[in-house]
Design a protein around this motif. Structure first.
Motif, PDB file in Angstrom:
ATOM      1  N   HIS A 115       1.168  -1.421  -0.090  1.00 16.57           N
ATOM      2  CA  HIS A 115       0.233   0.037   0.140  1.00 16.57           C
ATOM      3  C   HIS A 115       0.835   1.137  -0.026  1.00 16.57           C
ATOM      4  O   HIS A 115       0.549   2.392  -0.828  1.00 16.57           O
ATOM      5  CB  HIS A 115      -0.865   0.097   1.047  1.00 16.57           C
ATOM      6  N   ALA A 116       2.203   1.040   0.679  1.00 12.55           N
ATOM      7  CA  ALA A 116       3.007   1.958   0.721  1.00 12.55           C
ATOM      8  C   ALA A 116       3.672   2.210  -0.348  1.00 12.55           C
ATOM      9  O   ALA A 116       4.270   3.515  -0.899  1.00 12.55           O
ATOM     10  CB  ALA A 116       3.917   2.012   2.308  1.00 12.55           C
ATOM     11  N   LEU A 117       4.153   1.648  -0.926  1.00 18.18           N
ATOM     12  CA  LEU A 117       5.517   1.257  -1.503  1.00 18.18           C
ATOM     13  C   LEU A 117       5.080   1.118  -3.133  1.00 18.18           C
ATOM     14  O   LEU A 117       5.935   1.160  -4.431  1.00 18.18           O
ATOM     15  CB  LEU A 117       6.626   0.885  -1.440  1.00 18.18           C
ATOM     16  N   ALA A 118       4.404   0.719  -3.751  1.00 20.82           N
ATOM     17  CA  ALA A 118       3.775  -0.012  -5.264  1.00 20.82           C
ATOM     18  C   ALA A 118       3.456   0.912  -5.834  1.00 20.82           C
ATOM     19  O   ALA A 118       2.359   2.024  -5.145  1.00 20.82           O
ATOM     20  CB  ALA A 118       2.938  -1.208  -5.073  1.00 20.82           C
ATOM     21  N   PRO A 119       3.813   1.216  -7.057  1.00 19.36           N
ATOM     22  CA  PRO A 119       3.367   2.103  -8.029  1.00 19.36           C
ATOM     23  C   PRO A 119       1.857   2.006  -8.492  1.00 19.36           C
ATOM     24  O   PRO A 119       1.918   0.416  -7.979  1.00 19.36           O
ATOM     25  CB  PRO A 119       4.722   2.507  -8.584  1.00 19.36           C
ATOM     26  N   THR A 120       1.024   2.794  -8.314  1.00 18.03           N
ATOM     27  CA  THR A 120      -0.333   3.173  -9.035  1.00 18.03           C
ATOM     28  C   THR A 120      -0.369   2.504 -10.248  1.00 18.03           C
ATOM     29  O   THR A 120       0.194   3.905 -11.585  1.00 18.03           O
ATOM     30  CB  THR A 120      -1.064   3.997  -8.090  1.00 18.03           C
ATOM     31  N   CYS A 121      -1.061   1.989 -10.716  1.00 18.75           N
ATOM     32  CA  CYS A 121      -1.225   2.232 -12.572  1.00 18.75           C
ATOM     33  C   CYS A 121      -2.069   3.648 -12.750  1.00 18.75           C
ATOM     34  O   CYS A 121      -3.258   3.915 -12.830  1.00 18.75           O
ATOM     35  CB  CYS A 121      -2.646   0.633 -12.904  1.00 18.75           C
ATOM     36  N   ALA A 122      -1.538   4.065 -13.942  1.00 15.78           N
ATOM     37  CA  ALA A 122      -2.445   5.309 -14.392  1.00 15.78           C
ATOM     38  C   ALA A 122      -3.310   4.816 -15.492  1.00 15.78           C
ATOM     39  O   ALA A 122      -4.208   6.271 -15.353  1.00 15.78           O
ATOM     40  CB  ALA A 122      -0.684   5.903 -15.827  1.00 15.78           C
ATOM     41  N   HIS A 123      -3.814   3.869 -15.822  1.00 12.11           N
ATOM     42  CA  HIS A 123      -5.624   3.354 -15.889  1.00 12.11           C
ATOM     43  C   HIS A 123      -6.267   3.315 -14.953  1.00 12.11           C
ATOM     44  O   HIS A 123      -7.239   3.335 -14.913  1.00 12.11           O
ATOM     45  CB  HIS A 123      -5.121   2.827 -16.928  1.00 12.11           C
ATOM     46  N   CYS A 124      -6.170   2.054 -14.458  1.00 11.15           N
ATOM     47  CA  CYS A 124      -7.111   1.562 -13.762  1.00 11.15           C
ATOM     48  C   CYS A 124      -6.875   1.804 -12.172  1.00 11.15           C
ATOM     49  O   CYS A 124      -7.665   1.779 -11.066  1.00 11.15           O
ATOM     50  CB  CYS A 124      -7.077  -0.200 -14.066  1.00 11.15           C
ATOM     51  N   HIS A 125      -5.890   2.392 -11.428  1.00 10.74           N
ATOM     52  CA  HIS A 125      -5.319   2.928 -10.935  1.00 10.74           C
ATOM     53  C   HIS A 125      -5.094   1.505  -9.804  1.00 10.74           C
ATOM     54  O   HIS A 125      -5.597   1.911  -7.990  1.00 10.74           O
ATOM     55  CB  HIS A 125      -6.697   3.887  -9.791  1.00 10.74           C
ATOM     56  N   CYS A 126      -5.009   0.424 -10.211  1.00 13.52           N
ATOM     57  CA  CYS A 126      -4.619  -0.588  -8.888  1.00 13.52           C
ATOM     58  C   CYS A 126      -3.140  -0.980  -8.606  1.00 13.52           C
ATOM     59  O   CYS A 126      -2.464  -0.014  -9.402  1.00 13.52           O
ATOM     60  CB  CYS A 126      -4.713  -2.296  -9.666  1.00 13.52           C
ATOM     61  N   ARG A 127      -2.865  -1.142  -7.126  1.00 15.80           N
ATOM     62  CA  ARG A 127      -1.553  -1.374  -7.301  1.00 15.80           C
ATOM     63  C   ARG A 127      -1.000  -2.216  -8.245  1.00 15.80           C
ATOM     64  O   ARG A 127      -1.159  -3.430  -8.378  1.00 15.80           O
ATOM     65  CB  ARG A 127      -1.321  -1.388  -5.774  1.00 15.80           C
ATOM     66  N   HIS A 134       5.245  -7.241 -12.605  1.00 15.21           N
ATOM     67  CA  HIS A 134       6.226  -6.360 -13.671  1.00 15.21           C
ATOM     68  C   HIS A 134       5.523  -5.332 -14.519  1.00 15.21           C
ATOM     69  O   HIS A 134       6.430  -4.325 -13.675  1.00 15.21           O
ATOM     70  CB  HIS A 134       6.835  -7.365 -14.236  1.00 15.21           C
ATOM     71  N   GLY A 135       4.458  -5.041 -14.074  1.00 16.96           N
ATOM     72  CA  GLY A 135       3.983  -4.108 -15.324  1.00 16.96           C
ATOM     73  C   GLY A 135       4.535  -4.101 -16.276  1.00 16.96           C
ATOM     74  O   GLY A 135       5.451  -4.415 -17.238  1.00 16.96           O
ATOM     75  N   ALA A 136       3.833  -2.570 -16.849  1.00 15.29           N
ATOM     76  CA  ALA A 136       5.250  -1.954 -18.023  1.00 15.29           C
ATOM     77  C   ALA A 136       5.172  -0.207 -18.160  1.00 15.29           C
ATOM     78  O   ALA A 136       4.435  -0.044 -16.745  1.00 15.29           O
ATOM     79  CB  ALA A 136       3.468  -2.318 -19.038  1.00 15.29           C
ATOM     80  N   GLU A 137       5.750   0.201 -18.235  1.00 17.31           N
ATOM     81  CA  GLU A 137       6.529   1.634 -18.221  1.00 17.31           C
ATOM     82  C   GLU A 137       6.473   2.228 -19.698  1.00 17.31           C
ATOM     83  O   GLU A 137       7.440   1.682 -20.575  1.00 17.31           O
ATOM     84  CB  GLU A 137       7.204   1.857 -17.407  1.00 17.31           C
ATOM     85  N   HIS A 138       6.168   2.972 -19.768  1.00 20.81           N
ATOM     86  CA  HIS A 138       6.051   3.703 -20.926  1.00 20.81           C
ATOM     87  C   HIS A 138       6.487   5.503 -20.697  1.00 20.81           C
ATOM     88  O   HIS A 138       5.227   6.580 -20.280  1.00 20.81           O
ATOM     89  CB  HIS A 138       4.475   4.102 -21.601  1.00 20.81           C
ATOM     90  N   ASN A 139       7.156   6.121 -21.142  1.00 19.34           N
ATOM     91  CA  ASN A 139       7.991   7.532 -20.756  1.00 19.34           C
ATOM     92  C   ASN A 139       7.523   7.515 -19.570  1.00 19.34           C
ATOM     93  O   ASN A 139       6.916   8.648 -19.159  1.00 19.34           O
ATOM     94  CB  ASN A 139       7.076   8.602 -21.223  1.00 19.34           C
ATOM     95  N   GLY A 140       7.875   7.288 -18.542  1.00 24.58           N
ATOM     96  CA  GLY A 140       7.598   7.241 -16.439  1.00 24.58           C
ATOM     97  C   GLY A 140       6.650   7.338 -16.033  1.00 24.58           C
ATOM     98  O   GLY A 140       6.476   7.373 -14.846  1.00 24.58           O
ATOM     99  N   ILE A 141       5.609   6.685 -16.704  1.00 21.72           N
ATOM    100  CA  ILE A 141       4.095   5.989 -16.864  1.00 21.72           C
ATOM    101  C   ILE A 141       3.874   4.315 -16.449  1.00 21.72           C
ATOM    102  O   ILE A 141       4.471   4.430 -16.660  1.00 21.72           O
ATOM    103  CB  ILE A 141       3.365   6.955 -17.811  1.00 21.72           C
ATOM    104  N   PHE A 142       3.454   4.764 -15.590  1.00 29.60           N
ATOM    105  CA  PHE A 142       3.234   3.225 -14.747  1.00 29.60           C
ATOM    106  C   PHE A 142       1.810   2.413 -14.752  1.00 29.60           C
ATOM    107  O   PHE A 142       1.276   3.190 -15.031  1.00 29.60           O
ATOM    108  CB  PHE A 142       3.820   2.534 -13.422  1.00 29.60           C
TER     109      PHE A 142
END
Length: 77
Positions: free
Chosen positions: A34-46, A50-58
């Motif tokens: 909750h404190a450290l994981a990044p949030t998805c820029a689209h659906c806002h889940c933690r 691995h996720g995906a990153e594009h131009n600094g957006i996760f």
């Protein structure tokens, strides 16, 4: 005992996570996520994988990146 930075629980098995930007003390992986994981820029889940990153957006996955207009990110087939 140590107090969790997220929920305030005073717990004898608390642990500390150090990151480049700080870190914290937590009583569970749930609080650490909750404190450290990044949030998805689209659906806002933690993002806990691995996720995906594009131009600094996760994004949590290629599908969310595509919904946000990112081209060229694909999940493994």
């Amino acid at each position: 005992m140590a107090r969790c930075d997220v929920c305030g629980n005073d717990y004898d098995k608390a642990f500390t996570v150090q990151t480049v930007s700080g870190g914290g003390t937590f009583d569970s992986f749930e609080c650490a996520i909750h404190a450290l994981a990044p949030t998805c820029a689209h659906c806002h889940c933690r993002i806990i994988g691995h996720g995906a990153e594009h131009n600094g957006i996760f994004y949590c996955c290629a599908q969310c990146a595509k919904h946000a207009g990112v081209v060229g990110i694909d999940d493994r087939i």
